[in-house]
Motif scaffolding. Structure first.
Motif, PDB file in Angstrom:
ATOM      1  N   ALA A 122      -4.067  38.351 -25.808  1.00 30.85           N
ATOM      2  CA  ALA A 122      -4.139  39.527 -26.680  1.00 30.85           C
ATOM      3  C   ALA A 122      -3.719  39.165 -28.097  1.00 30.85           C
ATOM      4  N   TRP A 123      -4.394  39.772 -29.061  1.00 30.68           N
ATOM      5  CA  TRP A 123      -4.012  39.604 -30.462  1.00 30.68           C
ATOM      6  C   TRP A 123      -3.987  40.977 -31.101  1.00 30.68           C
ATOM      7  N   GLN A 124      -3.257  41.093 -32.208  1.00 29.39           N
ATOM      8  CA  GLN A 124      -2.998  42.411 -32.778  1.00 29.39           C
ATOM      9  C   GLN A 124      -2.696  42.319 -34.258  1.00 29.39           C
ATOM     10  N   SER A 125      -2.628  43.497 -34.891  1.00 31.20           N
ATOM     11  CA  SER A 125      -2.137  43.579 -36.259  1.00 31.20           C
ATOM     12  C   SER A 125      -0.607  43.472 -36.203  1.00 31.20           C
ATOM     13  N   PHE A 126       0.019  43.344 -37.356  1.00 27.45           N
ATOM     14  CA  PHE A 126       1.475  43.217 -37.376  1.00 27.45           C
ATOM     15  C   PHE A 126       2.149  44.431 -36.757  1.00 27.45           C
ATOM     16  N   ASP A 127       1.544  45.611 -36.947  1.00 33.21           N
ATOM     17  CA  ASP A 127       2.162  46.818 -36.407  1.00 33.21           C
ATOM     18  C   ASP A 127       1.760  47.129 -34.972  1.00 33.21           C
ATOM     19  N   GLY A 128       1.137  46.155 -34.285  1.00 34.09           N
ATOM     20  CA  GLY A 128       0.926  46.267 -32.848  1.00 34.09           C
ATOM     21  C   GLY A 128      -0.387  46.858 -32.383  1.00 34.09           C
ATOM     22  N   VAL A 129      -1.349  47.073 -33.270  1.00 33.84           N
ATOM     23  CA  VAL A 129      -2.639  47.614 -32.855  1.00 33.84           C
ATOM     24  C   VAL A 129      -3.465  46.470 -32.256  1.00 33.84           C
ATOM     25  N   GLN A 130      -3.702  46.551 -30.941  1.00 33.78           N
ATOM     26  CA  GLN A 130      -4.405  45.491 -30.213  1.00 33.78           C
ATOM     27  C   GLN A 130      -5.825  45.304 -30.743  1.00 33.78           C
ATOM     28  N   GLY A 131      -6.232  44.051 -30.908  1.00 35.53           N
ATOM     29  CA  GLY A 131      -7.584  43.718 -31.346  1.00 35.53           C
ATOM     30  C   GLY A 131      -7.892  44.098 -32.780  1.00 35.53           C
ATOM     31  N   ALA A 132      -6.867  44.338 -33.584  1.00 37.96           N
ATOM     32  CA  ALA A 132      -7.074  44.776 -34.965  1.00 37.96           C
ATOM     33  C   ALA A 132      -6.566  43.734 -35.956  1.00 37.96           C
ATOM     34  N   LEU A 133      -7.343  43.559 -37.014  1.00 41.46           N
ATOM     35  CA  LEU A 133      -6.914  42.755 -38.155  1.00 41.46           C
ATOM     36  C   LEU A 133      -6.264  43.694 -39.156  1.00 41.46           C
ATOM     37  N   GLN A 134      -5.474  43.148 -40.027  1.00 43.47           N
ATOM     38  CA  GLN A 134      -4.975  43.929 -41.150  1.00 43.47           C
ATOM     39  C   GLN A 134      -5.237  43.146 -42.416  1.00 43.47           C
ATOM     40  N   THR A 135      -5.198  43.820 -43.537  1.00 44.23           N
ATOM     41  CA  THR A 135      -5.456  43.182 -44.819  1.00 44.23           C
ATOM     42  C   THR A 135      -4.204  43.264 -45.676  1.00 44.23           C
ATOM     43  N   ARG A 136      -3.756  42.090 -46.124  1.00 42.97           N
ATOM     44  CA  ARG A 136      -2.607  42.039 -47.021  1.00 42.97           C
ATOM     45  C   ARG A 136      -3.027  42.552 -48.398  1.00 42.97           C
ATOM     46  N   PRO A 137      -2.062  42.885 -49.253  1.00 37.57           N
ATOM     47  CA  PRO A 137      -2.404  43.344 -50.612  1.00 37.57           C
ATOM     48  C   PRO A 137      -3.227  42.340 -51.419  1.00 37.57           C
ATOM     49  N   ASP A 138      -3.149  41.046 -51.079  1.00 29.80           N
ATOM     50  CA  ASP A 138      -3.924  40.038 -51.807  1.00 29.80           C
ATOM     51  C   ASP A 138      -5.325  39.849 -51.227  1.00 29.80           C
ATOM     52  N   GLY A 139      -5.715  40.674 -50.254  1.00 37.18           N
ATOM     53  CA  GLY A 139      -7.056  40.611 -49.690  1.00 37.18           C
ATOM     54  C   GLY A 139      -7.207  39.693 -48.493  1.00 37.18           C
ATOM     55  N   VAL A 140      -6.165  38.994 -48.122  1.00 38.75           N
ATOM     56  CA  VAL A 140      -6.223  38.088 -46.979  1.00 38.75           C
ATOM     57  C   VAL A 140      -6.091  38.901 -45.693  1.00 38.75           C
ATOM     58  N   HIS A 141      -6.976  38.633 -44.722  1.00 38.52           N
ATOM     59  CA  HIS A 141      -6.903  39.288 -43.412  1.00 38.52           C
ATOM     60  C   HIS A 141      -5.983  38.471 -42.502  1.00 38.52           C
ATOM     61  N   GLN A 142      -5.277  39.170 -41.623  1.00 37.47           N
ATOM     62  CA  GLN A 142      -4.362  38.472 -40.736  1.00 37.47           C
ATOM     63  C   GLN A 142      -4.276  39.184 -39.391  1.00 37.47           C
ATOM     64  N   MET A 143      -3.849  38.398 -38.391  1.00 38.68           N
ATOM     65  CA  MET A 143      -3.605  38.924 -37.052  1.00 38.68           C
ATOM     66  C   MET A 143      -2.490  38.115 -36.425  1.00 38.68           C
ATOM     67  N   PHE A 144      -1.955  38.629 -35.315  1.00 36.82           N
ATOM     68  CA  PHE A 144      -0.822  38.005 -34.654  1.00 36.82           C
ATOM     69  C   PHE A 144      -1.075  37.924 -33.153  1.00 36.82           C
ATOM     70  N   PHE A 145      -0.540  36.875 -32.539  1.00 37.55           N
ATOM     71  CA  PHE A 145      -0.585  36.743 -31.084  1.00 37.55           C
ATOM     72  C   PHE A 145       0.616  35.916 -30.657  1.00 37.55           C
ATOM     73  N   ARG A 146       0.830  35.860 -29.342  1.00 38.36           N
ATOM     74  CA  ARG A 146       1.899  35.018 -28.799  1.00 38.36           C
ATOM     75  C   ARG A 146       1.266  33.783 -28.162  1.00 38.36           C
ATOM     76  N   ASP A 147       1.866  32.628 -28.444  1.00 40.07           N
ATOM     77  CA  ASP A 147       1.383  31.398 -27.816  1.00 40.07           C
ATOM     78  C   ASP A 147       1.868  31.358 -26.366  1.00 40.07           C
ATOM     79  N   PRO A 148       1.456  30.367 -25.588  1.00 37.46           N
ATOM     80  CA  PRO A 148       1.852  30.327 -24.169  1.00 37.46           C
ATOM     81  C   PRO A 148       3.364  30.291 -23.933  1.00 37.46           C
TER      82      PRO A 148
END
Length: 164
Positions: A122-148
């Motif tokens: 599973a991957w998510q935005s920083f605020d925990g929305v599953q399967g969602a990217l977010q956009t930083r103020p500088d226009g960079v998209h990001q997502m988060f996940f946990r490694d094994p």
């Protein structure tokens, strides 16, 4: 008043002597130090298994370590002269805060999210929305996940053209 002035002069001469004497330490400014990030180290249950995950997810190449093949340690080249040192043998749990994370910049976020999705990670935005990217103020998209091993990992598209 005269004693106060005299005391100030004495202190000034002492300080001047201390800062200009032959054995005195020189002033240190951050701008005088030449440095760069060298590596980040993580402690995992199995270094070979974790390194295989990072090689598959990001294409990191394995580096030679000074420890030889006997140790449960793998060094990976993450680019830009920076390495990820993966030390095996950890049995304890790790901190669970998402604010503590590794971050990797890629040119194509879709390849990483596809890799994760295909493996059921599973991957998510920083605020925990599953399967969602977010956009930083500088226009960079990001997502988060946990490694094994449970480490939070940020992946962003800062390497994509026209994002900065």
């Amino acid at each position: 008043m005269r004693n106060l002035f005299h005391s100030i002069l004495v202190v000034a001469f002492i300080l001047a002597g201390c800062s200009t004497g032959a054995n005195a330490p020189t002033a240190h400014r951050a701008s005088d130090v030449q440095s760069r990030m060298d590596h980040v180290a993580i402690s995992v249950a199995n270094a070979r298994a974790s390194a295989a995950f990072y090689r598959a997810a990001f294409g990191f190449k394995e580096l030679r370590t000074p420890f030889g093949d006997a140790a449960d340690v793998v060094w990976l080249d993450v680019g830009g002269g920076i390495a990820l040192h993966v030390f095996g043998g950890r049995a304890a749990t790790i901190a669970n805060e998402q604010e503590r994370h590794l971050a990797f910049a890629v040119a194509d976020l879709a390849s990483v999210t596809g890799f994760l999705t295909a493996r059921g990670i599973a991957w998510q935005s920083f605020d925990g929305v599953q399967g969602a990217l977010q956009t930083r103020p500088d226009g960079v998209h990001q997502m988060f996940f946990r490694d094994p091993d449970g480490y939070w990992v940020e992946v962003n598209d800062a390497l994509k053209e026209n994002t900065r």
